[in-house]
Design a protein around this motif. Structure first.
Motif, short mmCIF file in Angstrom:
data_model
loop_
_atom_site.label_atom_id
_atom_site.label_comp_id
_atom_site.label_asym_id
_atom_site.label_seq_id
_atom_site.Cartn_x
_atom_site.Cartn_y
_atom_site.Cartn_z
N VAL A 96 0.84 -1.20 0.00
CA VAL A 96 0.00 0.00 0.00
C VAL A 96 0.88 1.25 0.00
N ALA A 97 1.87 1.26 0.86
CA ALA A 97 2.74 2.44 0.99
C ALA A 97 3.55 2.69 -0.29
N GLU A 98 4.09 1.65 -0.89
CA GLU A 98 4.86 1.83 -2.12
C GLU A 98 3.97 2.38 -3.23
N ARG A 99 2.75 1.90 -3.31
CA ARG A 99 1.80 2.40 -4.31
C ARG A 99 1.56 3.91 -4.11
N ASP A 100 1.61 4.34 -2.84
CA ASP A 100 1.38 5.75 -2.50
C ASP A 100 2.68 6.54 -2.36
N LYS A 101 3.81 5.92 -2.77
CA LYS A 101 5.12 6.58 -2.74
C LYS A 101 5.54 6.97 -1.31
N ILE A 102 5.23 6.10 -0.35
CA ILE A 102 5.63 6.31 1.03
C ILE A 102 6.58 5.19 1.42
N ASN A 103 7.69 5.56 2.04
CA ASN A 103 8.73 4.60 2.42
C ASN A 103 8.53 4.22 3.88
#
Length: 137
Positions: free
Chosen positions: A62-69
């Motif tokens: 989910v985070a990678e899809r939203d560009k969150i590391n």
């Protein structure tokens, strides 16, 4: 999608499982309170570890899809056993998110919902209590 694991009983309550696609291996031992050496994860330990890892993996997707590391998130898993019959009664997972992530409260809820609906969580018997805690430190 199907994945295969090939396993071997090594004797003395120890097994070796090989993930055929990667050749990665996992050793299991029976725990000391169940006639084993306790020198490796027990099969029930792996179930509990799988729950935490799956939850983190889904949050990571989910985070990678939203560009969150989410690098640096840690978690601790506690297995609580029952007897007669011997089984996992409860799994507690505590996730610790570093303060440098600066996650909005709505995004935290999105991650928490993703974790609670991971494939392992949904595959475990409903009799196994799953307690999941999210700590934003």
């Amino acid at each position: 999608m199907n994945h295969q694991i090939e396993s071997l009983y090594l004797g003395e309550l120890r097994t070796e499982a090989t993930h055929l696609a990667s050749q990665s291996k996992i050793i299991t031992d029976a725990p000391t309170d169940n006639n084993g050496k306790g020198e490796a994860f027990s099969p029930t330990d792996l179930v509990c570890a799988a729950l935490g890892s799956c939850m983190m993996t889904i949050m990571g997707i989910v985070a990678e899809r939203d560009k969150i590391n989410l690098q640096g998130v840690t978690w601790k898993t506690t297995k609580i056993m029952a007897s007669n019959p011997r089984r996992i009664a409860e799994i507690q997972v505590h996730f610790y998110f570093p303060s440098n992530l600066h996650l909005e409260s709505t995004y935290k809820q999105k991650l928490e919902n993703a974790a609670r609906t991971c494939p392992v969580a949904l595959s475990l018997a409903t009799e196994i209590k799953q307690e999941v805690f999210f700590h934003y430190i």
